[in-house]
Design a protein around this motif. Structure first.
Motif, mmCIF file in Angstrom:
data_model
loop_
_atom_site.group_PDB
_atom_site.id
_atom_site.type_symbol
_atom_site.label_atom_id
_atom_site.label_comp_id
_atom_site.label_asym_id
_atom_site.label_seq_id
_atom_site.Cartn_x
_atom_site.Cartn_y
_atom_site.Cartn_z
ATOM 1 N N THR A 52 0.817 -1.226 0.000
ATOM 2 C CA THR A 52 0.000 0.000 0.000
ATOM 3 C C THR A 52 0.847 1.272 0.000
ATOM 4 N N GLY A 53 2.156 1.115 -0.043
ATOM 5 C CA GLY A 53 3.022 2.288 -0.129
ATOM 6 C C GLY A 53 3.429 2.863 1.202
ATOM 7 N N LEU A 54 3.100 2.163 2.283
ATOM 8 C CA LEU A 54 3.494 2.666 3.596
ATOM 9 C C LEU A 54 4.929 2.301 3.952
ATOM 10 N N LYS A 77 -2.349 4.176 -5.979
ATOM 11 C CA LYS A 77 -3.039 4.572 -4.745
ATOM 12 C C LYS A 77 -4.451 5.084 -5.031
ATOM 13 N N ALA A 88 -4.873 5.133 10.877
ATOM 14 C CA ALA A 88 -4.526 6.364 10.135
ATOM 15 C C ALA A 88 -5.601 7.431 10.213
ATOM 16 N N LEU A 89 -6.191 7.606 11.377
ATOM 17 C CA LEU A 89 -7.227 8.640 11.515
ATOM 18 C C LEU A 89 -6.617 9.949 11.997
ATOM 19 N N PHE A 90 -7.138 11.053 11.522
ATOM 20 C CA PHE A 90 -6.817 12.350 12.126
ATOM 21 C C PHE A 90 -7.873 12.580 13.192
ATOM 22 N N TYR A 106 -8.480 11.949 -2.184
ATOM 23 C CA TYR A 106 -8.518 10.940 -3.237
ATOM 24 C C TYR A 106 -9.061 11.511 -4.552
ATOM 25 N N ASP B 384 -0.094 15.310 13.888
ATOM 26 C CA ASP B 384 -0.799 14.415 12.951
ATOM 27 C C ASP B 384 -1.083 13.045 13.547
ATOM 28 N N ARG B 386 -1.380 9.234 14.162
ATOM 29 C CA ARG B 386 -1.499 8.108 13.225
ATOM 30 C C ARG B 386 -2.034 8.527 11.863
ATOM 31 N N GLY B 387 -2.692 9.677 11.845
ATOM 32 C CA GLY B 387 -3.221 10.167 10.579
ATOM 33 C C GLY B 387 -2.121 10.349 9.543
ATOM 34 N N LEU B 388 -0.891 10.465 10.020
ATOM 35 C CA LEU B 388 0.251 10.641 9.114
ATOM 36 C C LEU B 388 0.266 9.583 8.000
ATOM 37 N N GLN B 389 -0.185 8.364 8.339
ATOM 38 C CA GLN B 389 -0.146 7.277 7.354
ATOM 39 C C GLN B 389 -0.947 7.614 6.101
ATOM 40 N N LEU B 390 -1.957 8.466 6.275
ATOM 41 C CA LEU B 390 -2.789 8.821 5.114
ATOM 42 C C LEU B 390 -1.974 9.558 4.063
ATOM 43 N N TRP B 391 -0.982 10.349 4.500
ATOM 44 C CA TRP B 391 -0.159 11.070 3.524
ATOM 45 C C TRP B 391 0.548 10.080 2.598
ATOM 46 N N PHE B 392 0.768 8.860 3.073
ATOM 47 C CA PHE B 392 1.496 7.883 2.254
ATOM 48 C C PHE B 392 0.576 6.950 1.464
ATOM 49 N N VAL B 393 -0.632 6.717 1.960
ATOM 50 C CA VAL B 393 -1.511 5.808 1.209
ATOM 51 C C VAL B 393 -2.428 6.556 0.237
ATOM 52 N N ALA B 394 -2.564 7.862 0.405
ATOM 53 C CA ALA B 394 -3.437 8.631 -0.491
ATOM 54 C C ALA B 394 -2.706 8.920 -1.805
ATOM 55 N N THR B 543 6.682 7.160 10.665
ATOM 56 C CA THR B 543 5.613 6.357 11.274
ATOM 57 C C THR B 543 6.031 5.867 12.658
#
Lengths: 277, 548
Positions: A52-54, A77, A88-90, A106, B384, B386-394, B543
């Motif tokens: 998933t690119g993480l 992605k 991964a929630l804000f 997205y 940020d 855990r939300g930081l992960q979104l920068w990488f999966v989006a 992360t």
């Protein structure tokens, strides 16, 4: 012939001396509900992160919907949805704000993002606390929110890392119905879970990773057949498990134990941890 | 029944926790980031240590002369200095302190006495506490050199004074943290803090206007001030000197009483924590304001941006508006500029800096704003989580995240510069156009420099801050580079200003800063793709640091 949804070629990840994922070659066809199993520390989450690119692989490649993830990450992605291990929630946004935000990240326009946000909140039964921040949600509600965020853009492939952990029975049933509907419409779902009953009920195909290596891959029937033939050839653990099944169809748990469990399922000596009550 | 025959003693438990801290520290040195972090802390400590050493020596010398020359009534002054440093610096800065939350240890069978002791030990390793203790040693040395015969009484007084300060600082910080942990009380604290500032300012203004009428009340309040701990400490030391009316025992006993009272206050707070007090924000859920009006404003503001940048920008604005601690820190400089302005522009004007040089008011205020807001730019992923992960999966380029975040800080600086202009215009006079343009050009330069360095630092040395928690410590390397950055900015501003004065052309400041900003903007744009690649390679570090 349709192209595979996910293909990995010698995908490897090292952390210093430790080889967490060791040259795995995985193929997941489009439209499959794919279960990715393994004991703790086997490399499941590391694999999902690489797909998933993480996380960058140390070597090897992965192709998602025919696209190389390293070369064309944005295109890949755009077509996948992810519920990662940490969700991964804000968590200082409200549910609606978060879904709107993810939708726009997205590439959805404002109106579409807002419309889908409302629908998802309603479907997930999260619409009754519009002012609550995600930090104030229960773990199960946060899981539902993460899943809603993962599907808001209508992904072709959905990666789910332990999606049902902490989710109540009613919500789990609702989510399963949603996932099955996605499969019926042609989406691919890549799922990791420790609850083998769920995987058995949902997934048509399974891969098992153990100590970083892919040790089995195929449909449930193919894996059953593999364990049975191993028993016929005299594999001790497999034979014992096949014997335990007494002619009935092997469960996924029995298949799993037969493949990765010779050490883990070994009856331990009585004297071990003798001080425990 | 568990097999634990004998519970561990207090000393043993403290030793176990100390060993744990040592191991955590030692393990943190395994990574290059960790080693650089420690190096940064050591170097920053050396810089701040220089100030502490200088001030400590000054206090020691002052104490020597006050006692040697018989100026016993003034002996309280060095103690006021120590008291102010020890109590106000941690609350005002709340940074550069260890981030280990010893409350995590509560799941173990830890005695309350150990928990209490650990809290005190934690307070002793605070930078302000270390510096204050050093100052006390300097004072003790000065007093001992002046009157060796007073040494036993002096040491006893200083020990009580130190204990009182330690207990008070821990009690205050633990109460402040409790109040800031919940949104409602955080808002109330913010309001009280502002009212205090206003009240202080109002009192000063009233004092200046009705000097004669207020004087009797001030005189009446003096006995109360004499009963405050620093005065008591000074009195206790002086009391031992022959010919001085008071004795050592009474003020020392009163000081001990203070220590006891603060100890009780701390005990009450820690007892609640020990019992498993939950400081979550769940109870404040309903207090969150409806986002509709701000949402439409934000949408309007970001409508001209590309979608991902706009989304990040909006999210950052929401985070800023919900983070009272960050908001307070951001707008405090503007308020302070306004208050200083009020103080220096009253009816009985004192010769304040801005009164004598009003042209400096606007640049000075803006520089102060940039200094404070700049610290947040150096660690942009701090909140940020855990939300930081979104920068990488989006499906976005990381440069969009950086630009979105930088734009929010750019807007914040612009708004604050506008507020400073308003304050200066109302309190002094509207600054001249040439000064405004020069200042804004300088701000642009400083902002771009911060973005450039901050983006790199945020990716290389990220550090998670807890939302709404007052205590936060950036990485050591970030602190060190922040110092260097300030030095570069001050040196550049001084050089450009000197050049303008030398040539007699003030407008040259704006020209030079616009040119420098143009260069920086080019570098900034060029580095965005590099930083995108850096972010990809730093995924694990980010992360690991931020998604815990």
């Amino acid at each position: 012939m349709t192209q595979p949804a996910i293909v990995t070629e010698d995908l490897t990840r090292r952390f210093g001396e430790l080889v967490a994922v060791n040259q795995i070659n995985l193929t997941v066809d489009g439209g499959q509900f794919f279960g990715f199993l393994g004991p703790n520390g086997a490399g499941k989450s590391t694999t999902i992160k690489m797909l998933t690119g993480l996380l960058a692989p140390t070597s090897g490649r992965s192709r998602i919907l025919g696209l190389d993830l390293e070369e064309r990450p944005i295109e890949v992605k755009r077509q996948i949805g992810v519920v990662p291990e940490g969700l991964a929630l804000f968590d200082r946004l409200t549910g609606a704000e978060y879904l709107n935000f993810v939708g726009r990240m997205y590439g959805l326009d404002r109106a579409t993002a807002a419309q889908r946000t409302a629908e998802l909140l309603d479907f997930m039964q999260l619409a009754d606390r519009p002012k609550a921040l995600l930090a104030d949600y229960s773990h199960g509600m946060q899981k539902k929110m993460a899943l809603a965020a993962a599907v808001i853009h209508g992904p072709k492939i959905l990666f789910l890392d332990e999606p049902f952990e902490g989710v109540d029975t009613i919500a789990a049933g609702m989510l399963k119905a949603m996932l099955n509907r996605m499969i019926a419409r042609g989406a691919t779902i890549f799922l990791t879970s420790h609850v083998l009953e769920i995987v058995e009920r949902l997934c048509s195909h399974v891969a098992i990773i153990h100590q970083g290596r892919l040790v089995a891959q195929g449909s449930l029937e193919e894996l059953r057949a593999g364990v049975a033939s191993s028993a016929n050839l005299g594999g001790t653990s497999a034979a014992q498990i096949a014997g335990d099944a007494r002619g009935e169809k092997l469960t996924l748990e029995q298949i799993f134990l037969a493949i990765v469990g010779p050490e883990a399922s070994r009856p331990r000596a009585e004297e071990e941890l003798s001080w425990l009550m | 029944m568990a097999d634990v025959a004998v519970a561990a003693g207090i000393g043993e438990q403290v030793a176990i926790v100390a060993a744990l801290r040592w191991r955590i520290f030692r393990n943190s040195l395994r990574t290059t980031t960790g080693r650089l972090d420690v190096l940064g802390v050591v170097l920053v400590g050396m810089f701040t240590g220089l100030f502490s050493v200088g001030a400590g020596l000054g206090l020691g010398i002052a104490s020597y002369f006050l006692l040697a020359k018989g100026r016993l009534a003034l002996l309280a002054l060095p103690f006021w200095a120590v008291f102010s440093l020890w109590q106000f610096m941690p609350v005002m800065l709340a940074a550069a302190t260890a981030s280990f939350d010893f409350r995590n240890l509560l799941r173990f069978p830890l005695r309350f006495s150990v928990f209490f002791l650990l809290s005190l030990a934690y307070g002793l390793f605070d930078l302000a506490a270390v510096a204050s203790l050093f100052w006390l040693v300097c004072i003790a040395t000065g007093l001992a050199l002046a009157r060796p015969d007073l040494l036993p009484g002096t040491l006893l007084t200083l020990a009580i004074f130190a204990a009182m300060n330690l207990l008070l600082s821990r009690a205050v910080l633990s109460w402040v943290e409790r109040l800031l942990a919940r949104r409602r009380t955080r808002e109330a604290m913010l309001a009280i803090f502002l009212l205090l500032l206003l009240g202080f300012q109002l009192a000063t203004a009233l004092g200046e206007r009705w000097h004669q009428r207020v004087q009797p009340y001030v005189v009446a309040a003096l006995p109360v001030i004499r009963l405050l701990p620093p005065n008591l400490a000074g009195k206790a030391v002086a009391g031992a000197a022959p010919g001085y009316a008071s004795t050592t025992a009474v003020p020392a006993a009163l000081l001990l009483g203070y220590a006891f009272a603060f100890g009780l206050l701390l005990e009450r707070r820690l007892r609640a924590q020990y019992r498993g007090e939950e400081l979550s924000e769940t109870q404040a859920v309903r207090a969150v304001p409806a986002p509709t009006s701000s949402a439409s404003l934000l949408s309007l503001a970001s409508s001209f941006l590309p979608a991902p940048v706009a989304a990040v920008f909006e999210k950052e604005c929401r985070y800023l508006l919900r983070n009272s601690v960050m908001l307070l820190n951001s707008f405090l400089p503007v308020l302070l500029v306004a208050f200083f302005g009020l103080a220096w522009s009253g009816p009985r004007q004192r010769p304040g800096l801005f009164t004598r040089f009003p042209a400096l008011a606007f640049p000075g205020g803006v520089a102060y704003v940039a200094l404070i807001v700049g610290q947040f730019v150096l660690n942009i992923f701090a909140y940020d989580g855990r939300g930081l992960q979104l920068w990488f999966v989006a499906p976005i380029r990381f440069r969009d995240v950086l630009v979105g975040k930088n734009l929010m800080f750019g807007l914040l600086l612009a708004v604050e510069a506008g507020l400073v202009w308003l304050a200066v215009s109302l309190l002094f006079r509207p600054p001249e156009a040439v000064i405004v343009v020069a200042t804004l050009a300088g701000l642009l330069f400083v902002m771009l420099l911060h973005f450039l360095v901050g983006n790199w630092l945020s990716l290389k040395f990220p550090r998670r801050f807890e939302f709404g928690k007052y205590r936060r410590r950036p990485s050591g390397m970030t602190m060190l580079i922040a110092f260097a950055l300030q030095f570069v900015m001050i040196a550049t501003a001084a050089a450009v200003t000197l050049l303008a004065r030398w040539t007699g052309r003030i407008w040259l400041i704006a020209v030079v800063f616009f040119c420098l900003s143009g260069i920086l903007l080019g570098v900034y744009r060029a580095t965005l793709d590099r930083f995108t690649r850096l972010a990809e390679s730093q995924r694990e570090v980010l992360t690991t640091q931020l998604c815990r």
